[in-house]
Design a protein around this motif. Structure first.
Motif, mmCIF file in Angstrom:
data_model
loop_
_atom_site.group_PDB
_atom_site.id
_atom_site.type_symbol
_atom_site.label_atom_id
_atom_site.label_comp_id
_atom_site.label_asym_id
_atom_site.label_seq_id
_atom_site.Cartn_x
_atom_site.Cartn_y
_atom_site.Cartn_z
ATOM 1 N N ASN A 150 0.087 -0.180 -7.592
ATOM 2 C CA ASN A 150 2.065 0.316 -6.898
ATOM 3 C C ASN A 150 2.210 -0.550 -7.411
ATOM 4 O O ASN A 150 4.073 0.194 -7.947
ATOM 5 C CB ASN A 150 2.047 0.426 -5.280
ATOM 6 C CG ASN A 150 0.681 1.319 -5.046
ATOM 7 O OD1 ASN A 150 0.149 1.921 -6.072
ATOM 8 N ND2 ASN A 150 0.621 1.271 -3.785
ATOM 9 N N MET A 204 3.313 3.714 -2.338
ATOM 10 C CA MET A 204 3.551 3.913 -3.398
ATOM 11 C C MET A 204 4.710 3.813 -3.874
ATOM 12 O O MET A 204 5.314 2.933 -4.448
ATOM 13 C CB MET A 204 2.703 4.621 -3.613
ATOM 14 C CG MET A 204 2.873 4.787 -5.479
ATOM 15 S SD MET A 204 2.444 6.349 -5.786
ATOM 16 C CE MET A 204 0.144 5.523 -5.706
ATOM 17 N N THR A 228 0.909 -1.392 -0.302
ATOM 18 C CA THR A 228 0.440 0.002 0.274
ATOM 19 C C THR A 228 0.563 1.269 0.101
ATOM 20 O O THR A 228 0.501 1.641 -0.667
ATOM 21 C CB THR A 228 -1.230 -0.370 0.906
ATOM 22 O OG1 THR A 228 -0.151 0.647 2.643
ATOM 23 C CG2 THR A 228 -1.790 -1.150 1.802
ATOM 24 N N SER A 264 -7.314 -1.288 -1.229
ATOM 25 C CA SER A 264 -5.940 -0.256 -0.802
ATOM 26 C C SER A 264 -4.700 -1.846 -0.953
ATOM 27 O O SER A 264 -3.845 -1.208 -1.282
ATOM 28 C CB SER A 264 -5.928 0.281 1.039
ATOM 29 O OG SER A 264 -6.765 1.504 1.350
ATOM 30 N N GLN A 281 -5.228 -1.434 -5.070
ATOM 31 C CA GLN A 281 -3.878 -0.051 -5.232
ATOM 32 C C GLN A 281 -2.749 -1.420 -4.424
ATOM 33 O O GLN A 281 -1.444 -0.121 -5.929
ATOM 34 C CB GLN A 281 -4.027 0.961 -4.418
ATOM 35 C CG GLN A 281 -3.033 1.881 -4.162
ATOM 36 C CD GLN A 281 -3.092 2.970 -5.674
ATOM 37 O OE1 GLN A 281 -4.650 3.326 -5.697
ATOM 38 N NE2 GLN A 281 -2.293 2.551 -6.166
ATOM 39 N N THR A 319 -12.842 -5.900 -6.072
ATOM 40 C CA THR A 319 -11.926 -5.785 -6.202
ATOM 41 C C THR A 319 -11.556 -6.354 -6.738
ATOM 42 O O THR A 319 -10.595 -5.991 -8.145
ATOM 43 C CB THR A 319 -10.829 -5.635 -5.066
ATOM 44 O OG1 THR A 319 -11.029 -7.302 -4.164
ATOM 45 C CG2 THR A 319 -10.951 -4.731 -3.944
#
Length: 258
Positions: free
Chosen positions: A121, A68, A66, A113, A117, A159
């Motif tokens: 990342n 980045m 999470t 996240s 995400q 997701t």
């Protein structure tokens, strides 16, 4: 850092979510097959224990996906230490049951996240370097839960559906630069995450069986790696049904008030 070399070396692979479950089993399997494995997860102790099982083949790179900036730093460090990555398997993920009865935006955000995400990342630096070099393979861990909205799996399934859509959209572009993009859609696998479930899990397989299916799928060149085959048939049939029929089936999965 001591890196084993030899005729059996297949290349270097980065696996996120490697401290447990499918990611861990896959790291061990690929290491035994001759890959150099950069293993990432949050737990330093779990990664070190994993690396000790295949010394000189598995190398720990602690990471919270999470983060980045941290993910980009780890990617750069792996390539400095082990050389250009030939493959990556983005398997970091989390799961918590949720739905209309107990929906929480905070719970949903925690899954977004990590599952979504966190994958993005890692994808950014991987796509950038691999497309510049004109070679590489990236496999993204999604789930059969991304095919249909199922009671209790609202945010998790969302997701995974996003990851399926994302990879399908980018695959033709990545191929223009000789980069293979693959999606992995497992059914129920016996892992610490599924151990939280208090309901029957049809066609449950072990993490080792899942790792074997993934390795075979990656070697085959198929875009989608989906397993076990019984779950593949069941979930794709459900997806193909008219919505009225699907809801008639999924209503039977609703648990009163929870």
């Amino acid at each position: 850092m001591s890196v084993m070399t030899g005729k059996d070396a297949k290349g270097t692979v980065w696996i996120t979510g490697a401290s447990s479950g499918i990611g861990r089993a896959l790291a061990l399997r690929l290491a035994r097959s001759g890959w150099h494995v950069a293993a990432s997860a949050r737990s330093v102790e779990a990664l070190e224990a994993l690396a000790n099982e295949q010394a000189g083949r598995i190398f720990p790179y602690p990471l919270d996906v999470t983060d980045m900036a941290g993910t980009k730093r780890v990617h750069r460090q792996i390539e400095r230490d082990l050389g250009a990555l030939d493959m990556a398997v983005l398997a970091a993920g989390t799961y918590k049951r949720d739905g209309a009865f107990d929906f929480s935006a905070e719970t949903a955000q925690s899954m977004i996240s990590v599952n979504l995400q966190g994958t993005l990342n890692a994808l950014e630096p991987l796509l950038e370097t691999m497309m510049q070099r004109g070679r590489g393979k990236i496999a993204v861990m999604a789930s059969v839960a991304g095919y249909n909205g199922l009671p209790g799996g609202a945010s998790y399934g969302a997701t995974k559906a996003a990851l399926n859509n994302l990879c399908e959209a980018m695959k033709p572009e990545a191929e223009r630069r000789n980069v293979s993009l693959n999606i992995i859609n497992p059914g129920f696998v016996d892992t610490p995450l599924t151990a939280r479930n208090d309901f029957p899990m049809p066609f449950l397989i072990s993490a080792e069986e899942a790792a074997a299916a993934i390795e075979e799928g990656l070697d085959s060149g198929r875009y989608e790696i989906i397993f076990p085959w019984k779950m593949k048939i069941a979930i794709k049939l459900l997806h193909a049904l008219p919505s009225a029929v699907r809801f008639a089936i999924t209503r039977k999965l609703v648990r009163d008030g929870n």
